[in-house]
Design a protein around this motif. Structure first.
Motif, PDB file in Angstrom:
ATOM      1  N   ALA A 211       0.621  -1.220   0.282  1.00 27.24           N
ATOM      2  CA  ALA A 211       0.179  -0.115   0.271  1.00 27.24           C
ATOM      3  C   ALA A 211       0.822   1.317   0.184  1.00 27.24           C
ATOM      4  O   ALA A 211       1.819   1.048   0.476  1.00 27.24           O
ATOM      5  CB  ALA A 211      -0.628   0.148   1.075  1.00 27.24           C
ATOM      6  N   SER A 212       0.273   2.648  -0.812  1.00 23.45           N
ATOM      7  CA  SER A 212       1.524   3.564  -0.806  1.00 23.45           C
ATOM      8  C   SER A 212       1.166   4.381   0.240  1.00 23.45           C
ATOM      9  O   SER A 212      -0.490   4.421   1.337  1.00 23.45           O
ATOM     10  CB  SER A 212       0.838   3.900  -2.016  1.00 23.45           C
ATOM     11  OG  SER A 212      -0.539   3.995  -2.015  1.00 23.45           O
ATOM     12  N   VAL A 213       1.577   4.920   0.398  1.00 21.68           N
ATOM     13  CA  VAL A 213       1.283   6.385   1.947  1.00 21.68           C
ATOM     14  C   VAL A 213      -0.634   7.136   1.852  1.00 21.68           C
ATOM     15  O   VAL A 213      -0.656   6.676   2.301  1.00 21.68           O
ATOM     16  CB  VAL A 213       2.129   6.970   2.409  1.00 21.68           C
ATOM     17  CG1 VAL A 213       1.862   8.289   2.859  1.00 21.68           C
ATOM     18  CG2 VAL A 213       3.679   6.371   2.446  1.00 21.68           C
ATOM     19  N   ASN A 214       0.035   7.294   0.284  1.00 17.76           N
ATOM     20  CA  ASN A 214      -1.328   8.087  -0.031  1.00 17.76           C
ATOM     21  C   ASN A 214      -2.317   6.789  -0.311  1.00 17.76           C
ATOM     22  O   ASN A 214      -3.867   7.476   0.670  1.00 17.76           O
ATOM     23  CB  ASN A 214      -1.237   8.744  -2.018  1.00 17.76           C
ATOM     24  CG  ASN A 214      -0.484  10.151  -1.852  1.00 17.76           C
ATOM     25  OD1 ASN A 214      -0.245  10.291  -0.524  1.00 17.76           O
ATOM     26  ND2 ASN A 214       0.472   9.414  -2.589  1.00 17.76           N
TER      27      ASN A 214
ATOM     28  N   ASN B 245       8.575  -4.659  13.654  1.00 13.71           N
ATOM     29  CA  ASN B 245       8.827  -6.312  12.444  1.00 13.71           C
ATOM     30  C   ASN B 245       7.653  -6.762  12.175  1.00 13.71           C
ATOM     31  O   ASN B 245       7.826  -7.578  11.459  1.00 13.71           O
ATOM     32  CB  ASN B 245       9.876  -7.370  12.777  1.00 13.71           C
ATOM     33  CG  ASN B 245      10.549  -7.928  12.187  1.00 13.71           C
ATOM     34  OD1 ASN B 245      11.296  -7.373  11.163  1.00 13.71           O
ATOM     35  ND2 ASN B 245      11.045  -9.270  12.491  1.00 13.71           N
ATOM     36  N   MET B 246       7.218  -5.944  11.485  1.00 11.63           N
ATOM     37  CA  MET B 246       5.576  -5.815  11.470  1.00 11.63           C
ATOM     38  C   MET B 246       5.441  -6.185   9.537  1.00 11.63           C
ATOM     39  O   MET B 246       4.915  -6.668   8.863  1.00 11.63           O
ATOM     40  CB  MET B 246       4.383  -5.189  11.278  1.00 11.63           C
ATOM     41  CG  MET B 246       3.748  -5.771  12.889  1.00 11.63           C
ATOM     42  SD  MET B 246       3.049  -4.488  14.015  1.00 11.63           S
ATOM     43  CE  MET B 246       1.652  -4.693  12.803  1.00 11.63           C
ATOM     44  N   THR B 247       6.293  -4.803   8.736  1.00 11.00           N
ATOM     45  CA  THR B 247       6.470  -4.220   7.636  1.00 11.00           C
ATOM     46  C   THR B 247       7.390  -3.910   7.784  1.00 11.00           C
ATOM     47  O   THR B 247       8.199  -3.528   8.136  1.00 11.00           O
ATOM     48  CB  THR B 247       5.336  -3.307   7.441  1.00 11.00           C
ATOM     49  OG1 THR B 247       5.646  -2.786   7.956  1.00 11.00           O
ATOM     50  CG2 THR B 247       4.176  -3.843   7.163  1.00 11.00           C
ATOM     51  N   ASP B 248       7.981  -3.805   5.940  1.00  9.54           N
ATOM     52  CA  ASP B 248       9.227  -3.014   5.188  1.00  9.54           C
ATOM     53  C   ASP B 248       9.022  -2.404   4.719  1.00  9.54           C
ATOM     54  O   ASP B 248       7.692  -1.729   3.744  1.00  9.54           O
ATOM     55  CB  ASP B 248       9.480  -3.850   4.458  1.00  9.54           C
ATOM     56  CG  ASP B 248      10.677  -5.016   5.144  1.00  9.54           C
ATOM     57  OD1 ASP B 248      10.855  -5.240   5.744  1.00  9.54           O
ATOM     58  OD2 ASP B 248      10.577  -6.492   4.689  1.00  9.54           O
ATOM     59  N   LYS B 249       9.436  -1.224   4.622  1.00  8.93           N
ATOM     60  CA  LYS B 249      10.172   0.367   3.923  1.00  8.93           C
ATOM     61  C   LYS B 249      10.359  -0.184   2.079  1.00  8.93           C
ATOM     62  O   LYS B 249      11.328  -0.361   2.389  1.00  8.93           O
ATOM     63  CB  LYS B 249      10.342   1.750   4.408  1.00  8.93           C
ATOM     64  CG  LYS B 249       9.882   2.760   3.961  1.00  8.93           C
ATOM     65  CD  LYS B 249      10.878   3.741   4.870  1.00  8.93           C
ATOM     66  CE  LYS B 249      10.740   5.486   4.499  1.00  8.93           C
ATOM     67  NZ  LYS B 249      11.519   6.293   4.990  1.00  8.93           N
ATOM     68  N   VAL B 250       8.966   0.380   1.800  1.00  7.08           N
ATOM     69  CA  VAL B 250       9.344   0.830   0.156  1.00  7.08           C
ATOM     70  C   VAL B 250       9.373   2.018  -0.278  1.00  7.08           C
ATOM     71  O   VAL B 250       8.295   2.822   0.169  1.00  7.08           O
ATOM     72  CB  VAL B 250       8.660  -0.060  -0.570  1.00  7.08           C
ATOM     73  CG1 VAL B 250       9.269  -1.868   0.121  1.00  7.08           C
ATOM     74  CG2 VAL B 250       7.583  -0.067  -0.585  1.00  7.08           C
TER      75      VAL B 250
ATOM     76  N   GLY C 113       5.478   3.688  -0.281  1.00  6.50           N
ATOM     77  CA  GLY C 113       4.983   3.188   0.827  1.00  6.50           C
ATOM     78  C   GLY C 113       5.146   2.001   2.297  1.00  6.50           C
ATOM     79  O   GLY C 113       7.214   2.340   2.227  1.00  6.50           O
ATOM     80  N   THR C 114       4.861   1.111   1.969  1.00  5.71           N
ATOM     81  CA  THR C 114       5.047  -0.165   3.229  1.00  5.71           C
ATOM     82  C   THR C 114       4.709  -1.438   2.329  1.00  5.71           C
ATOM     83  O   THR C 114       3.655  -1.573   1.559  1.00  5.71           O
ATOM     84  CB  THR C 114       4.513  -0.112   3.958  1.00  5.71           C
ATOM     85  OG1 THR C 114       4.895  -0.795   5.391  1.00  5.71           O
ATOM     86  CG2 THR C 114       3.154  -0.359   4.073  1.00  5.71           C
ATOM     87  N   VAL C 115       5.520  -2.531   2.203  1.00  8.66           N
ATOM     88  CA  VAL C 115       4.960  -4.275   2.133  1.00  8.66           C
ATOM     89  C   VAL C 115       5.016  -4.991   3.302  1.00  8.66           C
ATOM     90  O   VAL C 115       5.546  -4.463   4.188  1.00  8.66           O
ATOM     91  CB  VAL C 115       6.190  -4.628   1.013  1.00  8.66           C
ATOM     92  CG1 VAL C 115       5.915  -3.807  -0.363  1.00  8.66           C
ATOM     93  CG2 VAL C 115       7.520  -4.623   1.897  1.00  8.66           C
ATOM     94  N   ILE C 116       3.701  -6.045   3.950  1.00  6.86           N
ATOM     95  CA  ILE C 116       4.032  -6.129   4.829  1.00  6.86           C
ATOM     96  C   ILE C 116       4.997  -7.602   4.535  1.00  6.86           C
ATOM     97  O   ILE C 116       5.744  -8.114   3.851  1.00  6.86           O
ATOM     98  CB  ILE C 116       2.678  -7.914   4.308  1.00  6.86           C
ATOM     99  CG1 ILE C 116       2.095  -8.467   6.193  1.00  6.86           C
ATOM    100  CG2 ILE C 116       2.792  -8.386   3.611  1.00  6.86           C
ATOM    101  CD1 ILE C 116       0.942  -8.768   5.784  1.00  6.86           C
TER     102      ILE C 116
END
Length: 230
Positions: free
Chosen positions: A22-25, A49-54, A57-60
């Motif tokens: 999901a993107s931040v927006n 440690n739930m998500t990784d920053k990309v 946005g973010t990924v699980i």
């Protein structure tokens, strides 16, 4: 961290379970909060440690651990409470029951209204709430995991051999072909041991539990009762 932020983080994690990225927006629009609020939430989730920053946005996070119990207890709570309440109807007067870990199992404990019930539990949260219908509440000896909210380990497995409950309440992930699954070898050992016990086994799973895990345990048909919202 405030309760409001905890609830929002749980909701974001639930959203990511079905969307992966999901993107931040996108999250700003979905949860109707500011961009700075979402960024703070994502920073907290990364720390846990739930998500990784990309980029953008973010990924699980595809790791070996589920989110901490403090987050999980706010995810799909209404569904878990309804399933737990329905399952608790199966508890009869004078029953001896074993309650495993997880939010749904805790909801079973809270909803027990039969009389003179004895409970053995590995669910840490059961020891924080008084249920007047539970005459005796016993903790199975073992290693306490504050992150997952359970008691587990070799001592727990040994203690399972010393009890003879009438009913066992458990909840894990479920594959699309209806096989009980789990994420860690410790959970696999525990649920496998429970599945081999002679007590009536009540398995519970909400729709969010349908997802693949590394360890397959037993087919759903080996459970005696299945309580779900699927």
């Amino acid at each position: 961290m405030s309760t409001k932020q905890e609830l929002r983080i749980a909701a974001i994690y639930t959203y990511l379970l079905s969307h992966n990225y999901a993107s931040v927006n996108e999250l700003v629009e979905e949860f109707n909060v500011s961009k700075s609020t979402i960024k703070r939430d994502l920073e907290e989730m990364e720390k846990k440690n739930m998500t990784d920053k990309v980029r953008g946005g973010t990924v699980i996070k595809l790791g070996q651990e589920d989110p901490p119990y403090s987050t999980k207890k706010n995810m799909d709570l209404s569904a878990k409470a309804a399933i737990g309440k329905a399952a608790a109807e199966l508890v009869e007067d004078d029953d001896v029951v074993l309650i495993l870990g997880g939010v749904t199992c805790f909801e079973v404990y809270k909803a027990i209204h039969a009389q003179n019930v004895t409970v053995f539990s590995i669910n840490v949260e059961t020891f924080t709430v008084v249920n007047e219908h539970v005459t005796h509440l016993y903790a199975l000896e073992g290693e306490v995991s504050a992150r997952s909210g359970v008691i587990n380990g070799i001592m727990t497995l040994q203690n399972l051999q010393r009890i003879t409950p009438d009913k066992i309440f458990l909840s894990t992930s479920l594959s699309e072909d209806y096989v009980l699954q789990c994420r860690t070898d410790r959970e696999f050992a525990l649920v496998s041991a429970v599945a081999a016990m002679s007590a009536k086994k009540i398995f519970m799973a909400d729709k969010a539990k349908i997802r693949p895990r590394p360890f397959s345990i037993v087919p759903l048909k080996e459970m005696d009762v299945f309580v779900t919202d699927i």
